[in-house]
Design a protein around this motif. Structure first.
Motif, mmCIF file in Angstrom:
data_model
loop_
_atom_site.group_PDB
_atom_site.id
_atom_site.type_symbol
_atom_site.label_atom_id
_atom_site.label_comp_id
_atom_site.label_asym_id
_atom_site.label_seq_id
_atom_site.Cartn_x
_atom_site.Cartn_y
_atom_site.Cartn_z
ATOM 1 N N PRO A 10 1.048 -1.498 0.112
ATOM 2 C CA PRO A 10 -0.041 -0.247 -0.380
ATOM 3 C C PRO A 10 1.062 0.903 0.059
ATOM 4 O O PRO A 10 1.985 0.935 0.650
ATOM 5 C CB PRO A 10 -0.918 0.069 1.082
ATOM 6 N N PRO A 11 0.538 2.046 -0.738
ATOM 7 C CA PRO A 11 0.943 3.539 -0.227
ATOM 8 C C PRO A 11 2.025 4.045 0.635
ATOM 9 O O PRO A 11 0.448 3.721 1.873
ATOM 10 C CB PRO A 11 0.398 4.695 -1.254
ATOM 11 N N GLY A 12 2.519 4.836 0.764
ATOM 12 C CA GLY A 12 3.479 5.112 2.275
ATOM 13 C C GLY A 12 4.056 4.246 3.244
ATOM 14 O O GLY A 12 4.624 3.684 2.616
ATOM 15 N N GLU A 13 4.777 4.444 3.695
ATOM 16 C CA GLU A 13 5.705 3.796 5.081
ATOM 17 C C GLU A 13 4.770 2.731 5.337
ATOM 18 O O GLU A 13 4.112 2.913 6.283
ATOM 19 C CB GLU A 13 6.156 4.930 6.628
ATOM 20 N N PRO A 14 6.079 1.803 5.311
ATOM 21 C CA PRO A 14 5.496 -0.057 5.479
ATOM 22 C C PRO A 14 5.203 0.555 7.451
ATOM 23 O O PRO A 14 6.045 1.276 8.015
ATOM 24 C CB PRO A 14 6.359 -0.331 5.304
ATOM 25 N N ASN A 15 4.229 -0.154 8.235
ATOM 26 C CA ASN A 15 4.426 -0.682 8.911
ATOM 27 C C ASN A 15 4.810 -1.509 9.066
ATOM 28 O O ASN A 15 4.278 -2.743 9.108
ATOM 29 C CB ASN A 15 3.250 0.040 9.949
ATOM 30 N N TYR A 16 5.758 -2.114 9.963
ATOM 31 C CA TYR A 16 6.359 -3.058 10.628
ATOM 32 C C TYR A 16 6.127 -3.637 11.388
ATOM 33 O O TYR A 16 6.658 -5.354 12.090
ATOM 34 C CB TYR A 16 7.934 -3.723 10.439
ATOM 35 N N LEU B 284 13.332 -16.218 12.908
ATOM 36 C CA LEU B 284 13.031 -14.688 13.088
ATOM 37 C C LEU B 284 12.432 -15.049 11.520
ATOM 38 O O LEU B 284 13.240 -15.200 10.850
ATOM 39 C CB LEU B 284 14.424 -14.147 13.149
ATOM 40 N N LYS B 285 11.773 -14.343 11.142
ATOM 41 C CA LYS B 285 11.491 -14.312 10.252
ATOM 42 C C LYS B 285 10.343 -12.482 9.594
ATOM 43 O O LYS B 285 9.314 -12.149 9.411
ATOM 44 C CB LYS B 285 9.842 -14.508 9.481
ATOM 45 N N PRO B 286 11.196 -11.676 9.612
ATOM 46 C CA PRO B 286 11.386 -9.812 9.386
ATOM 47 C C PRO B 286 9.722 -10.332 7.855
ATOM 48 O O PRO B 286 10.235 -10.867 7.122
ATOM 49 C CB PRO B 286 12.392 -9.324 9.399
ATOM 50 N N PRO B 287 9.389 -9.024 8.032
ATOM 51 C CA PRO B 287 8.836 -8.155 6.420
ATOM 52 C C PRO B 287 10.159 -8.258 5.717
ATOM 53 O O PRO B 287 11.335 -7.422 6.342
ATOM 54 C CB PRO B 287 8.621 -7.413 7.100
ATOM 55 N N LEU B 288 9.597 -7.986 4.467
ATOM 56 C CA LEU B 288 10.885 -8.385 3.403
ATOM 57 C C LEU B 288 11.504 -6.315 3.192
ATOM 58 O O LEU B 288 12.357 -6.694 3.242
ATOM 59 C CB LEU B 288 10.261 -8.229 1.926
ATOM 60 N N GLY B 289 10.389 -5.874 3.632
ATOM 61 C CA GLY B 289 10.807 -4.355 3.125
ATOM 62 C C GLY B 289 11.739 -3.949 5.063
ATOM 63 O O GLY B 289 13.131 -3.345 4.947
ATOM 64 N N CYS B 290 11.638 -5.369 5.852
ATOM 65 C CA CYS B 290 11.968 -4.758 7.050
ATOM 66 C C CYS B 290 13.587 -5.504 7.199
ATOM 67 O O CYS B 290 15.187 -4.663 7.547
ATOM 68 C CB CYS B 290 11.761 -5.306 8.800
ATOM 69 N N ALA B 291 13.627 -6.134 6.399
ATOM 70 C CA ALA B 291 15.463 -7.279 6.375
ATOM 71 C C ALA B 291 15.304 -6.511 5.224
ATOM 72 O O ALA B 291 17.314 -6.535 5.152
ATOM 73 C CB ALA B 291 14.870 -8.427 5.155
ATOM 74 N N LEU B 292 14.863 -5.278 3.875
ATOM 75 C CA LEU B 292 16.023 -4.709 3.486
ATOM 76 C C LEU B 292 16.521 -3.571 3.916
ATOM 77 O O LEU B 292 17.542 -3.133 3.828
ATOM 78 C CB LEU B 292 15.229 -4.394 1.885
ATOM 79 N N LEU B 293 15.484 -3.446 4.595
ATOM 80 C CA LEU B 293 16.029 -2.194 5.789
ATOM 81 C C LEU B 293 17.202 -2.185 6.919
ATOM 82 O O LEU B 293 18.498 -1.713 7.135
ATOM 83 C CB LEU B 293 14.884 -1.406 6.618
ATOM 84 N N ALA B 294 17.114 -3.293 7.135
ATOM 85 C CA ALA B 294 18.284 -4.122 8.134
ATOM 86 C C ALA B 294 19.587 -3.711 7.732
ATOM 87 O O ALA B 294 20.441 -4.287 8.248
ATOM 88 C CB ALA B 294 17.764 -5.802 9.064
ATOM 89 N N MET B 295 19.543 -4.261 6.239
ATOM 90 C CA MET B 295 20.859 -4.118 5.839
ATOM 91 C C MET B 295 21.082 -2.819 5.639
ATOM 92 O O MET B 295 23.114 -3.245 6.019
ATOM 93 C CB MET B 295 21.248 -4.453 4.125
ATOM 94 N N ALA B 296 20.561 -2.010 5.534
ATOM 95 C CA ALA B 296 21.393 -0.606 5.151
ATOM 96 C C ALA B 296 21.627 0.121 7.314
ATOM 97 O O ALA B 296 22.908 0.536 7.139
ATOM 98 C CB ALA B 296 20.041 0.259 5.314
#
Length: 191
Positions: free
Chosen positions: A78-84, A156-168
């Motif tokens: 959905p548009p906007g900032e994800p809620n993880y 541990l099964k983080p949401p996709l966006g969280c996993a990507l952001l975690a790398m940064a």
């Protein structure tokens, strides 16, 4: 893979990874090989060991991200900032500098002993380029609902966006452990 421009949240993630790549290049350009391999303290990693640890971590996550995308249906977020969710927001907070708590790296993520600077930098850049490619692919998926099984702990099964952001965030955490470079600052934290 989405052919158009990235959604703003994924463009931000991509910029964060590009910033890490720029920081790694700057580090390798400004430090001698001896400085890259020197540990600031016996229990601390050298700059090249930090790059190798970050490379290994991303390389371990790439197949996990691929598997998550292969299992998922293509449905844009959905548009906007994800809620993880609060658990994953807390997880991300623990990765960000300033460092509040130290963790022991899983053995699979530990740096090699005396890694070669040039090979490590090339591997770091290649792994992060591959991560950017996954960020582009993620545009076709729901960043909150697609789950990535952590290579460090399958529970541990983080949401996709969280996993990507975690790398940064993980990269920023380790770059913050390095002493400032003489004469100039490294590129900024966020692009």
């Amino acid at each position: 893979m989405s052919n158009g421009p990235l959604p703003p949240v994924l463009e931000d993630y991509r910029r964060q990874i590009e910033t890490l790549k720029a920081r790694a290049r700057t580090l390798a350009d400004r430090l001698t090989r001896a400085q890259m391999g020197a540990r600031p303290a016996p229990e601390a990693w050298s700059p090249v060991e930090i790059l190798d640890h970050l490379r290994r971590t991303v390389e371990q996550y790439l197949p996990a991200i691929d598997a998550a995308l292969a299992r998922a249906e293509k449905t844009a977020s959905p548009p906007g900032e994800p809620n993880y969710g609060w658990v994953w927001r807390l997880f991300l907070r623990t990765l960000e500098p300033p460092i509040r708590q130290r963790f022991r790296a899983p053995k699979a993520f530990a740096p090699a002993e005396n890694p070669d600077v040039d090979a490590t930098l090339a591997g770091f850049l290649a792994a992060h380029d591959a991560l950017i490619e996954r960020i582009h692919r993620a545009a076709d998926y729901d960043l909150e609902r697609v789950k990535v099984v952590s290579p460090a702990n399958s529970l541990l099964k983080p949401p996709l966006g969280c996993a990507l952001l975690a790398m940064a965030a993980h990269g920023r955490r380790h770059f913050s452990q390095l002493p400032p470079l003489p004469g100039a600052e490294l590129p900024g934290e966020r692009g």
